[in-house]
Write a protein that holds these residues in place. Structure first.
Motif, PDB file in Angstrom:
ATOM      1  N   THR A 266       0.830  -1.204   0.000  1.00 21.76           N
ATOM      2  CA  THR A 266       0.000   0.000   0.000  1.00 21.76           C
ATOM      3  C   THR A 266       0.868   1.260   0.000  1.00 21.76           C
ATOM      4  O   THR A 266       0.517   2.254  -0.635  1.00 21.76           O
ATOM      5  N   SER A 267       2.007   1.208   0.676  1.00 18.62           N
ATOM      6  CA  SER A 267       2.912   2.349   0.668  1.00 18.62           C
ATOM      7  C   SER A 267       3.485   2.580  -0.719  1.00 18.62           C
ATOM      8  O   SER A 267       3.647   3.722  -1.158  1.00 18.62           O
ATOM      9  N   ALA A 268       3.825   1.500  -1.405  1.00 16.05           N
ATOM     10  CA  ALA A 268       4.352   1.628  -2.766  1.00 16.05           C
ATOM     11  C   ALA A 268       3.326   2.267  -3.692  1.00 16.05           C
ATOM     12  O   ALA A 268       3.658   3.136  -4.513  1.00 16.05           O
ATOM     13  N   LEU A 269       2.066   1.860  -3.561  1.00 17.78           N
ATOM     14  CA  LEU A 269       0.999   2.498  -4.332  1.00 17.78           C
ATOM     15  C   LEU A 269       0.936   3.990  -4.031  1.00 17.78           C
ATOM     16  O   LEU A 269       0.808   4.819  -4.932  1.00 17.78           O
ATOM     17  N   GLY A 270       1.025   4.322  -2.745  1.00 23.55           N
ATOM     18  CA  GLY A 270       0.942   5.724  -2.349  1.00 23.55           C
ATOM     19  C   GLY A 270       2.110   6.547  -2.848  1.00 23.55           C
ATOM     20  O   GLY A 270       1.931   7.687  -3.304  1.00 23.55           O
ATOM     21  N   ILE A 271       3.304   5.995  -2.793  1.00 25.48           N
ATOM     22  CA  ILE A 271       4.484   6.718  -3.280  1.00 25.48           C
ATOM     23  C   ILE A 271       4.350   7.005  -4.771  1.00 25.48           C
ATOM     24  O   ILE A 271       4.607   8.119  -5.244  1.00 25.48           O
ATOM     25  N   GLY A 272       3.943   6.001  -5.519  1.00 23.89           N
ATOM     26  CA  GLY A 272       3.740   6.206  -6.953  1.00 23.89           C
ATOM     27  C   GLY A 272       2.686   7.246  -7.238  1.00 23.89           C
ATOM     28  O   GLY A 272       2.836   8.075  -8.142  1.00 23.89           O
ATOM     29  N   ALA A 273       1.606   7.230  -6.449  1.00 27.38           N
ATOM     30  CA  ALA A 273       0.527   8.205  -6.637  1.00 27.38           C
ATOM     31  C   ALA A 273       1.009   9.627  -6.369  1.00 27.38           C
ATOM     32  O   ALA A 273       0.663  10.559  -7.097  1.00 27.38           O
ATOM     33  N   VAL A 274       1.806   9.803  -5.320  1.00 30.37           N
ATOM     34  CA  VAL A 274       2.330  11.134  -5.009  1.00 30.37           C
ATOM     35  C   VAL A 274       3.203  11.646  -6.145  1.00 30.37           C
ATOM     36  O   VAL A 274       3.081  12.799  -6.577  1.00 30.37           O
ATOM     37  N   ILE A 275       4.072  10.782  -6.649  1.00 33.20           N
ATOM     38  CA  ILE A 275       4.951  11.185  -7.751  1.00 33.20           C
ATOM     39  C   ILE A 275       4.137  11.575  -8.979  1.00 33.20           C
ATOM     40  O   ILE A 275       4.354  12.619  -9.603  1.00 33.20           O
ATOM     41  N   GLY A 276       3.156  10.733  -9.331  1.00 36.30           N
ATOM     42  CA  GLY A 276       2.320  11.030 -10.492  1.00 36.30           C
ATOM     43  C   GLY A 276       1.493  12.284 -10.298  1.00 36.30           C
ATOM     44  O   GLY A 276       1.363  13.107 -11.215  1.00 36.30           O
ATOM     45  N   GLY A 277       0.932  12.459  -9.099  1.00 36.62           N
ATOM     46  CA  GLY A 277       0.107  13.636  -8.836  1.00 36.62           C
ATOM     47  C   GLY A 277       0.898  14.924  -8.857  1.00 36.62           C
ATOM     48  O   GLY A 277       0.447  15.940  -9.415  1.00 36.62           O
ATOM     49  N   LEU A 278       2.100  14.917  -8.278  1.00 37.63           N
ATOM     50  CA  LEU A 278       2.929  16.121  -8.279  1.00 37.63           C
ATOM     51  C   LEU A 278       3.371  16.484  -9.694  1.00 37.63           C
ATOM     52  O   LEU A 278       3.413  17.657 -10.066  1.00 37.63           O
ATOM     53  N   TRP A 279       3.700  15.482 -10.482  1.00 34.72           N
ATOM     54  CA  TRP A 279       4.080  15.758 -11.875  1.00 34.72           C
ATOM     55  C   TRP A 279       2.918  16.410 -12.629  1.00 34.72           C
ATOM     56  O   TRP A 279       3.107  17.407 -13.336  1.00 34.72           O
TER      57      TRP A 279
END
Length: 411
Positions: A266-279
């Motif tokens: 779940t943390s890996a999903l969240g990290i990816g989401a943060v990166i994608g959202g910030l971009w």
């Protein structure tokens, strides 16, 4: 259109009403997803059944299918801020009850299901109010930026919440997770008491509530571009999105893991989401979002296909991060385009339909995929869902010029 950049994003967040609302709303949405993941893991530990995990997700998400069109019409009629205040108090009450029952060791599967159903009903009704209130928090020149930030906030919470829940479950257990969730509801309720809005839905003469609801439904399904976004959202929600709700089963059954492995996924999903959202938040224009939206859907499918072939959690972790990024980029792009395209006088109703698709399709998908996973295992249903979604994405990719004109010609 000039680039918005992060400086403009910061300028919008510094506006008192919008900044307070966004702070509280962000924490509350993250808390909502923390509760969802914690309850999913609890359902698994109580029953070791993917069907029950899917049923809990269904109870939390599906009420929006029944309420979405009507709550959207209500959001175009009623005082949005007052309704949000009442709803947030109800949400806080259920969060406190949930935490208390767990601490007293009285939370079996059926009370969990019923509390989750209540929470899903409140959250599903409030969703169009959360989305449509933006136009009352900022002036017109800031609206596009505020909508983009709302899209990022709403969709990041879907992944940051599970990531935070996974960490809290691993460190402090479910009791800590439920208590922190209750705090997030309390903070948003407090923020709402300090917010004022500068416009209200216009009073309408004539026309029944049901008639106005049907106007919103017709507008959503007949507006070129918006109907495609809804279709893609529903297909992905039914076929591939439930993998997030069923992660407890993947962690325990496929990877022979513990709550720590579930937390890592779940943390890996969240990290990816943060990166994608910030971009995506750093982009200066909504132009090009149609291509990004469709491309991210295809990327999500390919990554999940590789995820379904993983046999160890360490193989799945980087794929989960890529899946989180692709999912959130596609969802933010779709929501941003929808909010920009629709007119203010039907915004609440169209967003009610959009919320129905975002919450309802994963609810039904989790229920069906959970039951299928108990029969055939976790992998085959996900692979089948990925292939169906890829076919739909390919169909619209072959007609991309028409789709791009419908979504971006008015920008």
């Amino acid at each position: 259109m000039p680039r918005l950049g992060f400086d403009r994003i910061i300028d919008v967040l510094r506006q008192r009403n919008y900044g307070l609302f966004t702070l509280g709303n962000s924490l509350s949405l993250i808390g909502t997803w923390m509760q969802r993941i914690a309850s999913g893991w609890l359902a698994w530990t109580l029953t070791e059944s993917a069907t029950w995990v899917g049923a809990i997700a269904f109870a939390d998400l599906f009420p929006c299918v029944l309420l979405g069109p009507f709550s959207g019409a209500a959001a175009d009629r009623w005082n949005r801020l007052h309704v949000l205040k009442i709803g947030q108090i109800l949400g806080l009450m259920q969060a406190v009850v949930l935490a208390a029952l767990y601490q007293m060791d009285m939370l079996s599967i059926w009370p969990l299901f019923l509390i989750t159903l209540f929470h899903g009903t409140v959250t599903g009704f409030l969703q169009p109010f959360r989305l449509a209130i933006t136009s009352g928090l900022v002036t017109t020149q800031w609206l596009n930026t505020a909508i983009a930030i709302n899209s990022v906030t709403f969709n990041l919470a879907r992944f940051v919440g599970p990531a935070v829940a996974g960490v809290l479950i691993a460190i402090g257990g479910l009791g800590t997770t439920y208590m922190v969730n209750a705090v997030t509801f309390a903070i948003f309720a407090l923020c709402l008491t300090q917010v004022t809005i500068h416009n209200q839905p216009k009073k309408r003469a004539g026309g029944s509530f049901m008639a106005e609801t049907m106007v919103g439904v017709r507008h959503a399904v007949t507006t070129p571009g918006v109907n495609v976004l809804l279709l893609l959202t529903v297909v992905a929600g039914l076929m591939v999105r439930p993998v997030v709700e069923l992660l407890p089963g993947w962690a325990a059954q496929i990877f022979n893991g513990s709550s720590g492995d579930f937390a890592a996924l779940t943390s890996a999903l969240g990290i990816g989401a943060v990166i994608g959202g910030l971009w995506l938040a750093g982009r200066g224009s909504a132009r090009g979002l149609a291509r990004i939206m469709l491309g991210s859907q295809a990327a999500m499918c390919l990554v999940l296909l590789a995820f379904s072939a993983s046999w160890h959690v360490w193989m799945a972790l980087p794929l989960a991060m890529l899946a989180g990024a692709a999912m959130v980029v596609g969802a933010i792009s779709a929501q941003t385009l929808t909010q920009i395209i629709v007119a203010e006088d039907v915004r609440g109703r169209v967003l009610g339909i959009w919320g129905l698709s975002v919450r309802g399709s994963p609810a039904l998908g989790a229920l069906v995929m959970g039951a299928a996973s108990d029969i055939w295992g976790m992998r085959p249903p996900l692979i089948a869902g990925v292939m169906v979604t890829l076919c739909v994405v390919a169909w619209f990719a072959l007609r991309f010029d028409r789709l791009r004109h419908a979504l971006e010609d008015t920008l």
